[in-house]
Design an enzyme around this catalytic site. Structure first.
Site, PDB file in Angstrom:
ATOM      1  N   GLN A  59      -4.485  -1.549   9.446  1.00  0.00           N
ATOM      2  CA  GLN A  59      -4.407  -2.891   8.862  1.00  0.00           C
ATOM      3  C   GLN A  59      -5.013  -3.917   9.817  1.00  0.00           C
ATOM      4  O   GLN A  59      -4.638  -3.988  10.985  1.00  0.00           O
ATOM      5  CB  GLN A  59      -2.936  -3.233   8.558  1.00  0.00           C
TER       6      GLN A  59
ATOM      7  N   LYS B 196       0.839  -1.209   0.000  1.00  0.00           N
ATOM      8  CA  LYS B 196       0.000   0.000   0.000  1.00  0.00           C
ATOM      9  C   LYS B 196       0.874   1.259   0.000  1.00  0.00           C
ATOM     10  O   LYS B 196       0.605   2.218  -0.727  1.00  0.00           O
ATOM     11  CB  LYS B 196      -0.937  -0.019   1.219  1.00  0.00           C
TER      12      LYS B 196
ATOM     13  N   ASP C 183     -11.029   3.219   3.972  1.00  0.00           N
ATOM     14  CA  ASP C 183     -11.351   1.796   3.809  1.00  0.00           C
ATOM     15  C   ASP C 183     -12.865   1.602   3.650  1.00  0.00           C
ATOM     16  O   ASP C 183     -13.308   0.536   3.236  1.00  0.00           O
ATOM     17  CB  ASP C 183     -10.878   1.008   5.049  1.00  0.00           C
TER      18      ASP C 183
END
Ligand code: NAP
Length: 293
Positions: A97, A53, A120
């Site tokens: 994460q 990422k 997200d």
């Protein structure tokens, strides 16, 4: 019929080139999009996702703020970091994460992220906005699936779609997006799960099959209508002694057999996978653009 392969790497590369252009335009206006990535612990898979990422951010000019914390970090310390990032004007998006170590409540952490920086798309505020059709950050994997379909010129309006899987991160959101009264929706959607009776009968009706069950060969050729479009979200490790690492990656679809019936199909790897990070970049750029208004 042998299916045309939907090349997720190419679609992702095209989108990243478009985003790079947008980032350059934002920088001309004095705004550098910033993504804070938070990783707690040493899980090797999580570490490699986070690195991928961050690298993707750098490639298109997004500032990436790396926050790697030891596994013993307390929930309080993590919440304090999120509070700091929520207030930091250089940060447009925050990504924590998952999974988090067991002593940290994931729901508390996701709820603490400012919905305006929830790139997200997991915060209930964004989920709710998505469901009622308001402007929201869309969760990355399902949004990537929709982009793959649209950019492959698949007609969604009126299509019979069968989604296999009802998780909060893939099945439910992709089904929701597809029923919206919008160019990205207008489909007729059936969602199957482990309690579905006669799943094959549902799948056989589908113009578009979206497989997100997490088991290899969940979708076999006998379940697929001639000419169907097949999107395989699954990523599964299958033992393979011919590989150095002892396994290979496979989707949820029996690819070799199904590609002889489908009109379009995504491979695993190289289909949905490359789209997930791309949509994270997309949401971060969108968040930065909002600071101009
Ligand atoms: P998950 O949370 O385990 O959910 C799986 C869903 O599939 C559940 O709703 C389950 O039903 C259903 N299911 C499982 N086996 C089934 C079967 N035989 N028939 C019908 N339904 C079945 O998984 P997830 O997080 O949604 O992920 C799904 C797959 O996508 C995994 O392989 C994952 O690795 C992959 N994935 C890929 C990406 C990417 O970027 N490419 C991103 C996310 C996930 P119940 O609800 O009844 O249990």
């Amino acid at each position: 019929m042998t299916a045309r392969i939907i090349d997720g790497k190419q679609v992702a590369a095209d989108m990243r080139a478009e985003l790079k252009e947008k980032v350059a335009q934002l920088k001309d206006k004095g705004v550098t999009p910033g993504l804070a990535v938070v990783l707690v612990g040493e899980d090797p898979a999580s570490k490699s996702y986070v690195t991928a990422k961050e690298r993707a951010c750098e490639e298109i000019g997004i500032y990436s703020d790396d926050n790697r914390l030891p596994a013993e970090t307390t929930e309080g310390d993590l919440l304090a970091l999120i509070d700091k990032l929520n207030k930091d004007p250089k940060i447009n998006g925050i990504l924590v994460q998952l999974p988090l170590p067991k002593h940290i409540d994931e729901d508390n952490v996701l709820l603490a992220i400012d919905p305006a920086k929830d790139v997200d798309g997991f915060h209930p505020v964004n989920v709710g906005k998505m469901v009622v059709g308001q402007d929201a950050y869309l969760p990355c994997t399902p949004h990537g699936v929709i982009q793959l379909l649209l950019r492959s010129n698949v007609k969604l309006e009126g299509a019979e779609v069968v989604v296999v899987g009802r998780s909060n991160i893939v099945g439910k959101p992709v089904a929701n997006m597809l029923i919206q009264k919008a160019a990205t929706g207008n489909a007729t959607v059936t969602v199957c799960h482990t309690r579905t009776k006669n799943m094959a009968e549902h799948v056989k009706r589908a113009d578009i099959i979206i497989a997100a069950a997490g088991w290899p060969n969940t979708i076999t050729a006998d379940m697929v209508k001639d000419g169907a479009v097949v999107i395989d979200v699954g990523v599964n490790r299958v033992e393979d002694a011919t590989k150095k690492r002892g396994y290979r990656l496979a989707g949820d679809v029996d690819f070799e057999a199904v590609k002889e019936k489908a009109s379009l199909i995504t491979p695993v790897p190289g289909g949905v996978g490359p789209m997930t990070i791309t949509m994270l970049l997309y949401n971060t750029v969108q968040s930065a653009e909002k600071t101009l208004h």
